[in-house]
Design a protein around this motif. Sequence first.
Motif, short mmCIF file in Angstrom:
data_model
loop_
_atom_site.label_atom_id
_atom_site.label_comp_id
_atom_site.label_asym_id
_atom_site.label_seq_id
_atom_site.Cartn_x
_atom_site.Cartn_y
_atom_site.Cartn_z
N VAL A 19 0.85 -1.19 0.00
CA VAL A 19 0.00 0.00 0.00
C VAL A 19 0.88 1.24 0.00
O VAL A 19 1.78 1.38 0.83
N GLY A 20 0.61 2.12 -0.95
CA GLY A 20 1.26 3.41 -0.98
C GLY A 20 0.20 4.48 -1.07
O GLY A 20 -0.79 4.30 -1.78
N LEU A 21 0.36 5.55 -0.33
CA LEU A 21 -0.58 6.67 -0.40
C LEU A 21 0.13 7.84 -1.06
O LEU A 21 1.28 8.15 -0.74
N VAL A 22 -0.57 8.45 -2.00
CA VAL A 22 -0.01 9.55 -2.77
C VAL A 22 -0.81 10.81 -2.51
O VAL A 22 -2.04 10.79 -2.52
N TRP A 31 4.13 4.47 2.70
CA TRP A 31 4.60 3.28 1.99
C TRP A 31 4.70 2.19 3.04
O TRP A 31 5.53 2.26 3.93
N ASN A 32 3.83 1.15 2.95
CA ASN A 32 3.83 0.16 4.02
C ASN A 32 4.94 -0.88 3.87
O ASN A 32 5.67 -0.90 2.87
N GLN A 33 5.05 -1.75 4.88
CA GLN A 33 6.11 -2.75 4.90
C GLN A 33 6.03 -3.68 3.69
O GLN A 33 7.05 -4.05 3.11
N ALA A 34 4.81 -4.09 3.32
CA ALA A 34 4.66 -4.98 2.18
C ALA A 34 5.12 -4.30 0.88
O ALA A 34 5.77 -4.93 0.05
N ALA A 35 4.79 -3.03 0.71
CA ALA A 35 5.25 -2.29 -0.48
C ALA A 35 6.76 -2.22 -0.50
O ALA A 35 7.38 -2.32 -1.57
N GLN A 36 7.36 -2.09 0.67
CA GLN A 36 8.82 -2.07 0.74
C GLN A 36 9.40 -3.40 0.28
O GLN A 36 10.36 -3.46 -0.48
N THR A 39 8.80 -3.82 -3.68
CA THR A 39 9.58 -2.95 -4.56
C THR A 39 11.06 -2.87 -4.22
O THR A 39 11.86 -2.48 -5.06
N GLY A 40 11.40 -3.20 -2.98
CA GLY A 40 12.79 -3.04 -2.54
C GLY A 40 13.11 -1.62 -2.09
O GLY A 40 14.23 -1.34 -1.70
N TYR A 41 12.12 -0.73 -2.15
CA TYR A 41 12.32 0.65 -1.71
C TYR A 41 11.82 0.83 -0.29
O TYR A 41 10.67 0.51 0.01
N ALA A 42 12.67 1.33 0.58
CA ALA A 42 12.25 1.66 1.94
C ALA A 42 11.41 2.94 1.90
O ALA A 42 11.63 3.80 1.04
N ALA A 43 10.48 3.04 2.82
CA ALA A 43 9.63 4.23 2.88
C ALA A 43 10.46 5.51 2.96
O ALA A 43 10.15 6.50 2.31
N ILE A 44 11.52 5.48 3.73
CA ILE A 44 12.35 6.67 3.91
C ILE A 44 12.94 7.15 2.59
O ILE A 44 13.19 8.33 2.40
N LEU A 46 11.35 7.05 -0.28
CA LEU A 46 10.30 7.53 -1.17
C LEU A 46 9.47 8.67 -0.63
O LEU A 46 8.92 9.45 -1.40
N LEU A 47 9.35 8.77 0.68
CA LEU A 47 8.47 9.78 1.26
C LEU A 47 8.82 11.18 0.77
O LEU A 47 9.98 11.59 0.78
N GLY A 48 7.81 11.86 0.27
CA GLY A 48 7.98 13.22 -0.23
C GLY A 48 8.39 13.31 -1.69
O GLY A 48 8.37 14.38 -2.28
N ARG A 49 8.79 12.19 -2.28
CA ARG A 49 9.20 12.19 -3.69
C ARG A 49 7.98 12.03 -4.58
O ARG A 49 7.02 11.38 -4.21
N PRO A 50 8.04 12.56 -5.79
CA PRO A 50 6.93 12.36 -6.73
C PRO A 50 6.79 10.88 -7.08
O PRO A 50 7.80 10.18 -7.25
N ILE A 51 5.58 10.41 -7.21
CA ILE A 51 5.36 9.00 -7.51
C ILE A 51 6.02 8.56 -8.82
O ILE A 51 6.61 7.50 -8.87
N PRO A 52 6.01 9.35 -9.89
CA PRO A 52 6.70 8.88 -11.11
C PRO A 52 8.19 8.66 -10.87
O PRO A 52 8.75 7.68 -11.32
N GLU A 53 8.82 9.53 -10.11
CA GLU A 53 10.23 9.38 -9.80
C GLU A 53 10.45 8.14 -8.93
O GLU A 53 11.38 7.37 -9.15
N ALA A 54 9.58 7.95 -7.98
CA ALA A 54 9.70 6.83 -7.05
C ALA A 54 9.59 5.50 -7.78
O ALA A 54 10.25 4.53 -7.43
#
Length: 64
Positions: A19-22, A31-36, A39-44, A46-54
């Motif tokens: 689950v990701g909230l935009v 960005w929840n634990q399962a999304a991490q 995708t291999g991306y930690a929430a830290i 991605l937070l604050g970054r634009p979703i296309p970039e993320a």
Amino acid sequence: MPDRMELLEATFDSLPEGVGLVGGEGEVMFWNQAAQGITGYAAIELLGRPIPEAWQSYIAALPE
């Protein structure tokens, strides 16, 4: 007592699905634990970054 946002985050974080909230500007707000794990991306990262970039490198790595 936890506030509503803390309860929502705890609920979303406990889900087995990613689950990701935009936000309204397209930025990653949660960005929840399962999304991490998916995708291999930690929430830290991605937070604050634009979703296309993320998602750019994740989408690029998907098989065609």
